[in-house]
Design an enzyme around this catalytic site. Sequence first.
Site, PDB file in Angstrom:
ATOM      1  N   LYS A 274       0.851  -1.196   0.000  1.00 39.59           N
ATOM      2  CA  LYS A 274       0.000   0.000   0.000  1.00 39.59           C
ATOM      3  C   LYS A 274       0.883   1.241   0.000  1.00 39.59           C
ATOM      4  CE  LYS A 274      -3.919  -1.767   2.700  1.00 39.59           C
ATOM      5  NZ  LYS A 274      -4.939  -1.665   1.651  1.00 39.59           N
ATOM      6  N   ARG A 348      -9.786 -11.701   2.505  1.00 35.98           N
ATOM      7  CA  ARG A 348     -10.642 -12.780   2.013  1.00 35.98           C
ATOM      8  C   ARG A 348      -9.958 -14.145   2.163  1.00 35.98           C
ATOM      9  NH1 ARG A 348     -11.049 -10.050  -3.793  1.00 35.98           N
ATOM     10  NH2 ARG A 348     -10.879  -8.241  -2.433  1.00 35.98           N
TER      11      ARG A 348
HETATM   12  N1  BES Z   1      -7.889  -3.712   4.474  1.00 38.33           N
HETATM   13  C1  BES Z   1      -8.054  -3.394   3.111  1.00 38.33           C
HETATM   14  C2  BES Z   1      -9.370  -2.679   2.806  1.00 38.33           C
HETATM   15  C3  BES Z   1      -9.602  -1.331   3.427  1.00 38.33           C
HETATM   16  C4  BES Z   1      -9.447  -0.190   2.674  1.00 38.33           C
HETATM   17  C5  BES Z   1     -10.042  -1.212   4.732  1.00 38.33           C
HETATM   18  C6  BES Z   1      -9.706   1.057   3.237  1.00 38.33           C
HETATM   19  C7  BES Z   1     -10.293   0.015   5.299  1.00 38.33           C
HETATM   20  C8  BES Z   1     -10.129   1.150   4.554  1.00 38.33           C
HETATM   21  C9  BES Z   1      -8.025  -4.666   2.258  1.00 38.33           C
HETATM   22  O1  BES Z   1      -7.221  -5.691   2.727  1.00 38.33           O
HETATM   23  C10 BES Z   1      -7.507  -4.281   0.909  1.00 38.33           C
HETATM   24  O2  BES Z   1      -6.426  -3.803   0.821  1.00 38.33           O
HETATM   25  N2  BES Z   1      -8.310  -4.488  -0.134  1.00 38.33           N
HETATM   26  C11 BES Z   1      -7.941  -4.162  -1.457  1.00 38.33           C
HETATM   27  C12 BES Z   1      -8.495  -5.225  -2.365  1.00 38.33           C
HETATM   28  C13 BES Z   1      -7.970  -5.166  -3.778  1.00 38.33           C
HETATM   29  C14 BES Z   1      -6.482  -5.466  -3.783  1.00 38.33           C
HETATM   30  C15 BES Z   1      -8.718  -6.148  -4.629  1.00 38.33           C
HETATM   31  C16 BES Z   1      -8.513  -2.790  -1.814  1.00 38.33           C
HETATM   32  O3  BES Z   1      -9.593  -2.453  -1.358  1.00 38.33           O
HETATM   33  O4  BES Z   1      -7.845  -2.044  -2.528  1.00 38.33           O
HETATM   34 ZN    ZN Z   2      -5.199  -5.538   2.149  1.00 33.12          ZN
END
Ligand code: BES
Ligand code: ZN
Length: 496
Positions: A274, A348
């Site tokens: 991230k 997931r």
């Molecule tokens: N923990 C994050 C999602 C999240 C985003 C929680 C903002 C709280 C606030 C999750 O693990 C994630 O990073 N999801 C990705 C999925 C994608 C790679 C398909 C996302 O939302 O970008």
């Molecule tokens: Zn994530």
Amino acid sequence: MELTLKSARRYVDEIPAPLAVVGVWGGEFSEEGHKLDARHRKALSKMMEELHFKGDFGETLLIPLGSRKGEGPGFALLFGLGKKRGVSLETVRKAGARLVQEIARLGFKEAVSETFLSDKFGKKEASYALAEGALLGGYAWNKYKTTGPASKRGEKLRLWLARASGPAVEQAAIVAEAVNYARDLVNEPPNVLTPAELAQRASAMAQELGLEVEIWDENQIKQAGMGAFYGVAQGSANPPRFIQLTYKPQNPASRVIAMVGKGLTFDTGGYSLKPSEAQITMKCDMAGAAAVLGAMRAIARLKPEVEVRAYVAAAENMISGTAYRVSDVLTSLSGKTIEVLNTDAEGRLTLADAITYADRQGAEAIVELSTLTGACVVALGEKIAGLFANDARWGREVQEAAERAGEKVWPLPMEEEYLEALKSSTADLKNTHGRSRSGGAITAALFLAEFTEKPLVHLDIAGPAFTEKAHALGPAGGTGFGVRTLVELLSDILAD
Ligand code: BES
Ligand code: ZN
Ligand code: ZN
């Protein structure tokens, strides 16, 4: 602040407290306000007129009453509730929060407030909402502050609620305490709240409240075959834990319900790293787990007739020489293989194994909460959770519980056609649909639904779980979202 609520059958002016709070609706006194005004020779209404106090929501006016010691309150606080027509229980809940913050700001250690009864709802509902709002609004997170006003940890306030329903206030106190417990877990920094620490706290709570508890360490997780969960966890020096709590009712249970919470104590994204800005709030990635553990706390005290099982796959998503990578294939507990296309879609993977396990242990229906996708925040904003159900009845049940509890959720579709995007040429599934970002909240939900045939509700709480600004019912940080819905779902305290 340390807030103690006391319910009383008496009217405001019969309770000996230095400050009396009465409501003003649409520019007019409540019944309690009229009573107090009459008793003080119209001092309140005169002041209200002179200072053009309108009583917009949250507006307050402090009036000295000149009573002698022991002769009733020395001050009255007029509290604006806005127009009477638009009033709802949410108004009363927010009033409770605003009220305790204002009383504390004024420096009172004890006060009495009316319960803002109206013909729109019963005494029980108003008492519950006001007490809940007050206890949520009084929450502060200052454990790590050593200086400044926020370090005033011991601040105490005793608040009497006049003509309130005692049992409703007690129930609200149990639920609000559980919400604040969940907030504490979310707010705890990730260097303190590791997976092992989360497990430790869950077991301490279980001991305290008489719940059954079982914690697995990394070896047991691996041996059990939870390869998807383990894959996410393997990059961290802080080993994972699988947390299981069970509440059993005294009489044979009417149903067995499982709650599953996403428990990433920190989510860096892994090798699909991230950007640093996006990491700032990622200690909240265990907010689903916090909600489930918080709900368990209230359930243990409210003792409903259902058996409730809580499952948390706690891990940390990190980068290292042992971390999982893009293109790895993981074998989940279900036997299904998963190709990892994005290490940031880790939730997931951990949830897949937790859901399979919950199903195999005999849950009749599963409700799962996770800060799962940024896409859900794009779709519904920061105040509303997405609700996905593979079973319409179970979906409605959860949605209605959320409505009664006053938490905002909205249904999103589980469009089967989108499942195509999760087929992998190498494994049974892939964990994201590659470069496309469209429908990300839905594909995540479809992925989870591949791991059980039982009624499953998935609540994507990525928006409402955490806030960077103070809100009507509490400060910035973890909100404890989901606890109220879960408790209501399992114990029906607000159902008629
Ligand atoms: N923990 C994050 C999602 C999240 C985003 C929680 C903002 C709280 C606030 C999750 O693990 C994630 O990073 N999801 C990705 C999925 C994608 C790679 C398909 C996302 O939302 O970008
Ligand atoms: Zn994530
Ligand atoms: Zn995550």
